[in-house]
Design a protein around this motif. Structure first.
Motif, PDB file in Angstrom:
ATOM      1  N   VAL A 251      46.974  83.070  77.732  1.00  0.00           N
ATOM      2  CA  VAL A 251      47.842  83.292  78.892  1.00  0.00           C
ATOM      3  C   VAL A 251      48.850  84.417  78.610  1.00  0.00           C
ATOM      4  O   VAL A 251      48.903  85.409  79.321  1.00  0.00           O
ATOM      5  CB  VAL A 251      48.573  81.975  79.296  1.00  0.00           C
ATOM      6  CG1 VAL A 251      49.546  82.244  80.443  1.00  0.00           C
ATOM      7  CG2 VAL A 251      47.551  80.909  79.709  1.00  0.00           C
ATOM      8  N   SER A 252      49.624  84.285  77.549  1.00  0.00           N
ATOM      9  CA  SER A 252      50.729  85.228  77.322  1.00  0.00           C
ATOM     10  C   SER A 252      50.351  86.318  76.311  1.00  0.00           C
ATOM     11  O   SER A 252      49.337  86.209  75.603  1.00  0.00           O
ATOM     12  CB  SER A 252      51.940  84.464  76.793  1.00  0.00           C
ATOM     13  OG  SER A 252      51.612  83.942  75.514  1.00  0.00           O
ATOM     14  N   ALA A 253      51.199  87.336  76.241  1.00  0.00           N
ATOM     15  CA  ALA A 253      50.991  88.421  75.270  1.00  0.00           C
ATOM     16  C   ALA A 253      51.023  87.868  73.843  1.00  0.00           C
ATOM     17  O   ALA A 253      50.228  88.284  72.985  1.00  0.00           O
ATOM     18  CB  ALA A 253      52.077  89.486  75.451  1.00  0.00           C
ATOM     19  N   ALA A 254      51.933  86.918  73.601  1.00  0.00           N
ATOM     20  CA  ALA A 254      52.033  86.350  72.244  1.00  0.00           C
ATOM     21  C   ALA A 254      50.752  85.611  71.879  1.00  0.00           C
ATOM     22  O   ALA A 254      50.247  85.723  70.753  1.00  0.00           O
ATOM     23  CB  ALA A 254      53.237  85.411  72.166  1.00  0.00           C
ATOM     24  N   GLU A 255      50.187  84.860  72.862  1.00  0.00           N
ATOM     25  CA  GLU A 255      48.925  84.157  72.591  1.00  0.00           C
ATOM     26  C   GLU A 255      47.792  85.138  72.338  1.00  0.00           C
ATOM     27  O   GLU A 255      46.939  84.924  71.482  1.00  0.00           O
ATOM     28  CB  GLU A 255      48.551  83.266  73.791  1.00  0.00           C
ATOM     29  CG  GLU A 255      49.300  81.962  73.855  1.00  0.00           C
ATOM     30  CD  GLU A 255      48.971  81.184  75.133  1.00  0.00           C
ATOM     31  OE1 GLU A 255      49.835  80.430  75.565  1.00  0.00           O
ATOM     32  OE2 GLU A 255      47.866  81.354  75.684  1.00  0.00           O
ATOM     33  N   MET A 256      47.783  86.238  73.113  1.00  0.00           N
ATOM     34  CA  MET A 256      46.722  87.244  72.928  1.00  0.00           C
ATOM     35  C   MET A 256      46.861  87.889  71.544  1.00  0.00           C
ATOM     36  O   MET A 256      45.879  88.080  70.830  1.00  0.00           O
ATOM     37  CB  MET A 256      46.800  88.302  74.037  1.00  0.00           C
ATOM     38  CG  MET A 256      45.636  89.255  74.031  1.00  0.00           C
ATOM     39  SD  MET A 256      45.599  90.342  75.457  1.00  0.00           S
ATOM     40  CE  MET A 256      44.788  89.340  76.682  1.00  0.00           C
ATOM     41  N   HIS A 257      48.084  88.181  71.152  1.00  0.00           N
ATOM     42  CA  HIS A 257      48.346  88.778  69.839  1.00  0.00           C
ATOM     43  C   HIS A 257      47.809  87.852  68.749  1.00  0.00           C
ATOM     44  O   HIS A 257      47.081  88.273  67.838  1.00  0.00           O
ATOM     45  CB  HIS A 257      49.862  88.988  69.690  1.00  0.00           C
ATOM     46  CG  HIS A 257      50.258  89.838  68.524  1.00  0.00           C
ATOM     47  ND1 HIS A 257      50.231  89.375  67.221  1.00  0.00           N
ATOM     48  CD2 HIS A 257      50.673  91.122  68.454  1.00  0.00           C
ATOM     49  CE1 HIS A 257      50.628  90.333  66.406  1.00  0.00           C
ATOM     50  NE2 HIS A 257      50.891  91.421  67.132  1.00  0.00           N
ATOM     51  N   HIS A 258      48.131  86.576  68.870  1.00  0.00           N
ATOM     52  CA  HIS A 258      47.713  85.585  67.868  1.00  0.00           C
ATOM     53  C   HIS A 258      46.178  85.499  67.815  1.00  0.00           C
ATOM     54  O   HIS A 258      45.574  85.535  66.738  1.00  0.00           O
ATOM     55  CB  HIS A 258      48.331  84.229  68.232  1.00  0.00           C
ATOM     56  CG  HIS A 258      47.955  83.133  67.286  1.00  0.00           C
ATOM     57  ND1 HIS A 258      48.442  83.055  65.997  1.00  0.00           N
ATOM     58  CD2 HIS A 258      47.111  82.086  67.437  1.00  0.00           C
ATOM     59  CE1 HIS A 258      47.918  82.003  65.399  1.00  0.00           C
ATOM     60  NE2 HIS A 258      47.100  81.407  66.246  1.00  0.00           N
ATOM     61  N   ALA A 259      45.541  85.419  69.007  1.00  0.00           N
ATOM     62  CA  ALA A 259      44.073  85.277  69.055  1.00  0.00           C
ATOM     63  C   ALA A 259      43.394  86.516  68.465  1.00  0.00           C
ATOM     64  O   ALA A 259      42.409  86.413  67.730  1.00  0.00           O
ATOM     65  CB  ALA A 259      43.617  85.062  70.499  1.00  0.00           C
TER      66      ALA A 259
END
Ligand code: C5P
Length: 413
Positions: A251-259
């Motif tokens: 969902v979020s930029a932080a989640e995308m960064h982590h993934a």
């Protein structure tokens, strides 16, 4: 002539998109292919067999009546003859029959007898496409090695709008050509981000953008067709993809960064196509913010730049970025190429209403440190193939410069 001497069976099943297949036969022949056409009985109620006979210069096989084999086993003769079978349009019924290995018409017997590649280009009403039966059938076919080409999204003959249109002839032709190329990305792991990100304001509101995810999903499908293992990390979108693409929803930029950082170690090429939010809320409200007559100020904090961070962590990884601009497209994109230390940037002007965000079409500039190529407005599905071609060409230069892992690996396979 990219299909010179290739022997291709183009099979037509019962669907209104059958009229487009006439053009596909012509274009495959113009690329040098030898084409034989197979039709199901129901296809002949949409387009006459004579049309395909005249276009292909060969009799059209509908039943086993000895046109291609004196003993009357045309399905075996054609199975041995074909380098590739392309079923376009592939109706929901034909997909179900292929799934169950039925052989009540020449086409299905031919597919059972054929040892090479079979591609299906689905074409049907969007509800029929979304139906769990069709989706499960396609998953079975994909698992068995069938190539699933499409479908596209858009207006349908029945008046509805959605996924289920047969891919355009140009896209199908590109996929056919690609099938015979030295699968440029065979066994490579390509990591792609797509779609927008949503940054929460409170439990019910968020900051988002107009990205649909269509370009990233089209790139993922094209990379799959070019032989790659594809991981697609997507923000919130309505797009769907082939079940052989590993889809990770965030969902979020932080989640995308982590993934991305969980996948990147294992990848050979990174394409950052997502429209990642540049800012997030400094503090997300834990309860819904109440309406009042006062001005509301939201404090925003910059998000981490995924592409820059990936390139910094893995300097030899070939990284491709996208730049959606509303003015001075090339200047701004070129500046991003340098600032983010990218190997390539794909720039597009999103201020035009008929392309870019939330559209099936786009026109782009492909920019590298020493080259710039303009690609005219076209469907994103076709554009994706062109972008991958450009990446592949550039990777060859990249290899010479940095002896990058990507091509070292492909030499050893
Ligand atoms: O700087 P700008 O956001 O315009 O750059 C766009 C490119 O950077 C896209 O490829 C996008 O995926 C990537 N990006 C990123 N992380 C961010 C913002 C953008 O990877 N936080």
């Amino acid at each position: 002539m990219t299909l010179r001497n290739k022997q291709i069976v183009i099979a037509v099943t019962g669907g209104i998109a059958a009229y487009k297949t006439a053009q596909l036969v012509r274009e495959a022949q113009a690329e040098g292919a030898q084409v034989r056409v197979v039709m199901t009985a129901s296809a002949t109620s949409f387009v006459a067999a004579k049309t395909f006979q005249a276009l292909s210069g060969n009799p059209v096989a509908i039943t086993d009546n000895g046109l291609f084999d004196q003993a009357g086993m045309d399905h075996i003769a054609l199975a041995r003859w074909a380098d590739l079978i392309v079923i376009a349009p592939a109706s929901a019924n034909s997909i179900a029959k292929l799934t169950h290995g039925e052989a009540d018409e020449l086409l299905y017997a031919l597919c059972l007898a054929h040892q090479g590649a079979v591609a299906v280009a689905p074409a049907m009403n969007q509800q029929m496409w979304s139906n769990a039966a069709t989706q499960e059938n396609l998953k079975h076919l994909a698992d068995r090695g069938f190539l699933i080409w499409g479908p596209a999204d858009g207006a349908q003959a029945c008046g509805e709008v959605g996924p289920g249109r047969m891919l355009e002839v140009t896209a199908l032709l590109q996929l056919m050509i690609r099938q015979f190329e030295n699968s440029a990305f065979a066994a490579q792991h390509i990591l792609i981000t797509a779609g927008p990100t949503h940054e929460a304001i409170d439990p019910v509101r968020y900051i988002g953008n107009r990205s649909s995810g269509k370009m990233g999903f089209a790139l993922a499908e094209a990379a799959l067709a070019a032989g790659a293992h594809v991981t697609l990390i997507a923000g919130p979108t309505h797009e769907t993809c082939n079940s052989r693409i590993r889809l990770i929803n965030v969902v979020s930029a932080a989640e995308m960064h982590h993934a991305v950082f969980q996948q990147v170690d294992d990848c050979d090429l990174f394409i950052g196509c997502a429209a990642v939010a540049d800012y997030r809320l400094t503090d997300v409200a834990s309860e819904k913010i109440k309406k009042s007559d006062n001005t509301l100020c939201l404090e925003l904090t910059p998000t981490a730049d995924i592409l820059s961070d990936v390139k910094q962590a893995k300097p030899t990884l070939f990284c491709v970025g996208f730049a959606a601009e509303t003015e001075h497209t090339i200047e701004h994109a070129s500046e991003k190429l340098i600032r983010k230390n990218l190997d390539m940037i794909i720039a597009n002007n999103v201020s035009c209403s008929d392309q870019g965000f939330n559209s099936d079409y786009n026109s782009v500039e492909i920019i590298t440190a020493d080259n710039q190529e303009s690609i005219a407005r076209m469907r994103k599905t076709t554009l994706a193939i062109k972008i991958l071609d450009a990446i592949h060409k550039q990777l060859i230069n990249h290899k010479e410069k940095s002896n990058v892992r990507f091509l070292k690996k492909s030499h050893s396979t």
